[in-house]
Every structure is written in C-alpha cells, then in structure tokens.
Scaffold this active site. Sequence first.
Site, PDB file in Angstrom:
ATOM      1  N   TYR A  55       8.631 -14.098 -14.348  1.00  0.00           N
ATOM      2  CA  TYR A  55       7.601 -13.138 -13.931  1.00  0.00           C
ATOM      3  C   TYR A  55       6.238 -13.597 -14.454  1.00  0.00           C
ATOM      4  CZ  TYR A  55       4.789  -8.963 -13.426  1.00  0.00           C
ATOM      5  OH  TYR A  55       3.775  -8.106 -13.085  1.00  0.00           O
ATOM      6  N   LEU A  90       0.381  -2.283 -19.228  1.00  0.00           N
ATOM      7  CA  LEU A  90       1.413  -1.320 -18.829  1.00  0.00           C
ATOM      8  C   LEU A  90       0.829  -0.207 -17.947  1.00  0.00           C
ATOM      9  CD1 LEU A  90       3.125  -1.088 -22.330  1.00  0.00           C
ATOM     10  CD2 LEU A  90       4.124  -2.111 -20.279  1.00  0.00           C
ATOM     11  N   PHE A 101       7.020   0.224 -11.029  1.00  0.00           N
ATOM     12  CA  PHE A 101       7.175  -1.172 -11.466  1.00  0.00           C
ATOM     13  C   PHE A 101       8.406  -1.376 -12.365  1.00  0.00           C
ATOM     14  CE2 PHE A 101       6.355  -4.436 -14.661  1.00  0.00           C
ATOM     15  CZ  PHE A 101       6.027  -5.530 -13.882  1.00  0.00           C
ATOM     16  N   ALA A 156       0.811  -1.227   0.000  1.00  0.00           N
ATOM     17  CA  ALA A 156       0.000   0.000   0.000  1.00  0.00           C
ATOM     18  C   ALA A 156       0.837   1.267   0.000  1.00  0.00           C
ATOM     19  CB  ALA A 156      -0.937  -0.011   1.208  1.00  0.00           C
TER      20      ALA A 156
HETATM   21  C1  8X3 Z   1       2.990  -5.694 -15.592  1.00  0.00           C
HETATM   22  C2  8X3 Z   1       2.575  -5.603 -17.011  1.00  0.00           C
HETATM   23  O1  8X3 Z   1       3.199  -5.986 -19.446  1.00  0.00           O
HETATM   24  O2  8X3 Z   1       5.041  -5.560 -17.928  1.00  0.00           O
HETATM   25  O3  8X3 Z   1       2.566  -6.827 -14.947  1.00  0.00           O
HETATM   26  O4  8X3 Z   1       3.896  -7.667 -17.869  1.00  0.00           O
HETATM   27  S1  8X3 Z   1       3.751  -6.243 -18.092  1.00  0.00           S
END
Ligand code: 8X3
Length: 248
Positions: free
Chosen positions: A149, A181, A186, A9
């Site tokens: 991932y 995206l 991230f 969070a």
């Molecule tokens: C994040 C989106 O497209 O980088 O989970 O896998 S992507």
Amino acid sequence: MKTALITGASSGIGEAIARLFADNKIDLILCGRSKNRLSIIEQELSKKVNITTAYFDVRNRKEVEEALAPVLENNSIDILVNNAGNAHGMAPIHKGSLEDWDAMIDGNVKGLLYVSKPIIDQMVERKTGQIINVGSIAGKEVYPNGNVYCASKHAVDAINNGMRLDLNPYGIRVSQISPGLVNTGFSSIRFKGDKVKADATYNGMEPLYAEDIAEVALFMISRPAHVNISDVIVLPTAQASATVVKRG
Ligand code: 8X3
C-alpha cells in the site's frame, strides 16, 4: 462555471469533495463503480449543479477508455480529482496476498494513470487545467505491514511530481493532498469487513473526516490562477506521523 471530474465519488473523500464542490457551483462528472450509490448522490446534487455520471472500475483500462471517451467529447474538464484508491489487507510482506497487491497496484497506480491520460491530453490541448491527486501519509512514510500500500502511494507521490514537471509548459496546476487517518470506509475495506480491526484504527483518538480533506481540495481550486498548492500533508491533531498516534 468550472467542471470537475472526480473518481471514487460514491463514498468517503470523493463524495465529500463532490458535495462541497456542488455547494460552490462547480459542475461535476462523478465516476464510480457503484451505480446505486452514485445515482442517489447524482439526484441530490443535480438540484445544485449539472451532473454527469460515468461508471467504471479504474483497474479496467478498456472500461475506463470507453466510459471517458463520450464524457470528454461533451465536456471540457477544468479539474481532475484522482481520488479512487484503496488499501487491501495489512500484513507483513511474507504473508501478503498477491490478489491484494494486484488490487492496490492496479487501482491506486495504474487506475490513476488510465483516468489521467485522456484528461491530460485534453488539458494540454486547452493549455489549462488542475489535477488533484489524493495521496496519503503512506506516500511519504513506509510503516510496518504497509509495504505494498505504501509503495502504491509513494508511486502516486512520484507521479504527482512528474505530472507537475511535465505539464509545467502548459500552465496546468498539479496538486497532491496526503491525508493521515481519515474515518471513511477505508479501514473496513483494508480489513475486509472486520469491524473490530477497522474500528481499532480510530480507537481513542479523533481522526479526520472526509469533509476535512474536501475543504483542502476546495482551497486548492479556489486559489488565483498564479497559485498552485503543490502538496499538503493533512493529519489529525492526534497523529504525529504514520505510526505515532496519541490515543486516550
Ligand atoms: C491512509 C492513511 O495512515 O492508513 O492512506 O496509511 S494510513
């Protein structure tokens, strides 16, 4: 007044969901690793709703159990948002790092389960609740260099379906949001702080923002009790699939 517990969070999608839920008068249990960042959000949002904070790394089972036990003693969780998770590295399978693989499997998969277990126990006992799992387009498609991932997010997709099936007798709603995206921290984490690579992810296109995903979460929790939005893939208009992105 409902109570939502949100993992991850302190930033990105988790923070945006916390802010939007607070605007909609939902009490919050904010979970994260970063005390500094989370306490700033706590201070701000506690002007609107009741906030409890819990600090733990979802990858550490003992930490999760110890942090959640007192929280669950004092609170009934109506909504669980399993948002914590990250991508670590983006390399072909033969060049991947074992540390990165551990971090993704431990965080995105095992961490989600560690957090869910005691909360599901409580929801089953109360015969009510709603779980939102934050998946990814990477849980629907595998793309080059995404390997582990994508595997971790495919696991989230399977766990989401498994939860919905097994918790069906108890009236518990289980939903997944699978974003494409989204411009959060991230990519910076995925590329280990390499700003050029992180920024290139969103070059020449308009990505989603964390708030776009928060809107979907709010929609899910504000449906009447007989409606479960079970799975939503959300992409930027410029993104047609995991790999097809219109730039420029
Ligand atoms: C994040 C989106 O497209 O980088 O989970 O896998 S992507």
